[in-house]
Write a protein that holds these residues in place. Structure first.
Motif, PDB file in Angstrom:
ATOM      1  N   ALA A   1       1.031  -1.547   0.252  1.00  0.00           N
ATOM      2  CA  ALA A   1      -0.482  -0.121   0.289  1.00  0.00           C
ATOM      3  C   ALA A   1       0.909   0.806   0.238  1.00  0.00           C
ATOM      4  O   ALA A   1       1.989   1.032   0.326  1.00  0.00           O
ATOM      5  N   LEU A   2       0.717   2.282  -0.640  1.00  0.00           N
ATOM      6  CA  LEU A   2       0.988   3.561  -0.599  1.00  0.00           C
ATOM      7  C   LEU A   2      -0.085   5.080   0.244  1.00  0.00           C
ATOM      8  O   LEU A   2       0.222   5.655  -0.940  1.00  0.00           O
TER       9      LEU A   2
ATOM     10  N   ASP B   1       1.774   0.097  -5.826  1.00  0.00           N
ATOM     11  CA  ASP B   1       0.600  -0.532  -5.186  1.00  0.00           C
ATOM     12  C   ASP B   1      -0.191  -0.715  -6.325  1.00  0.00           C
ATOM     13  O   ASP B   1      -0.668  -2.268  -5.813  1.00  0.00           O
TER      14      ASP B   1
END
Length: 246
Positions: free
Chosen positions: A10-11, A46
């Motif tokens: 995730a970003l 991501d």
């Protein structure tokens, strides 16, 4: 020279100046195999529309950190293209997934067609699906895609029929069809669904079920393509007529 691309879970919330930590197999490959060094630039994604260009700040055995220098978020490509791929024999399934990912499909659906030589059951099914998903992931990184494709669980013919009934445009590639793919009018938006049969061809019952669900039986040309390459040829023919490739 293109920067290496690494997938992270995730970003969310990452902005310029944020430190991103990459761990596990992805970090191991970067540090131990690619010999990633502090100060080098990488691209982190991501696979869901966010790409971050970052400078490596530290490295460890199975970890590295990088400081974000540029953050880009892009919308999912439209129209989305879904390919229902009958199970081929040998490693041709991974080949199909690789080229479909490179050309930009949003989703690949493995399908147990009546004449598929390969059979996915039990442990073999899990391993085969894992290979398809790994192939899609690595091909997406190579193609520098901000959106990675999904690879579904194995679908039955009934599952495919249900999917076709909700598509904006659905086509079934069939060497005996009289309608050219290029003659079809494209809808304003997707999803566009392409069904690719197995080496032994589609059965009459499959073609009948798919067309009854709203799909068009079409041909690409005079040549008969392998199941591992027919999908990418059809998708390219469709995308060339959309704003994505316009």
């Amino acid at each position: 020279m293109s920067l290496p691309v690494h997938l992270v879970p995730a970003l969310d919330g990452v902005v310029v100046g944020s430190t991103v930590t990459v761990e596990g197999d992805e970090a191991h490959h970067a540090v131990a195999v690619r010999r990633l060094r502090v100060g080098e630039s990488v691209v982190l994604t991501d696979g869901a529309g966010t790409s971050v260009t970052a400078e490596v700040a530290s490295t460890g055995k199975r970890v590295f950190t990088a400081v974000a220098a540029d953050v880009r978020r892009v919308a999912a490509p439209a129209p989305a293209v879904v390919v229902v791929q009958a199970l081929p024999k040998g490693d041709r399934g991974e080949l199909a997934v690789e080229v479909l990912t490179e050309v930009g499909v949003a989703r690949v659906v493995p399908w147990a067609a009546a004449r598929s030589v390969a059979v996915w059951k039990g442990e073999r099914a899990a391993k085969s699906l894992a290979k398809w998903r790994s192939t899609a992931r690595e091909a997406a990184k190579q193609a520098r895609r901000p959106w990675f494709p999904e690879v579904d669980e194995l679908a039955s013919t009934a599952d495919v029929v249900a999917m076709l009934s909700t598509a904006s445009l659905a086509v079934v590639l069939h060497e005996e069809a009289s309608v050219p793919l290029a003659s079809l009018a494209l809808p304003a938006d997707g999803p566009l669904v392409v069904v690719v049969g197995p080496e032994g061809g589609l059965t009459e019952e499959e073609v009948a079920a798919f067309t009854a669900a709203g799909a068009s039986s079409v041909r690409l040309g005079a040549e008969v393509l392998r199941t591992s390459t027919a999908g990418v040829a059809a998708v390219a023919a469709l995308l060339a007529r959309t704003p994505r490739w316009g």
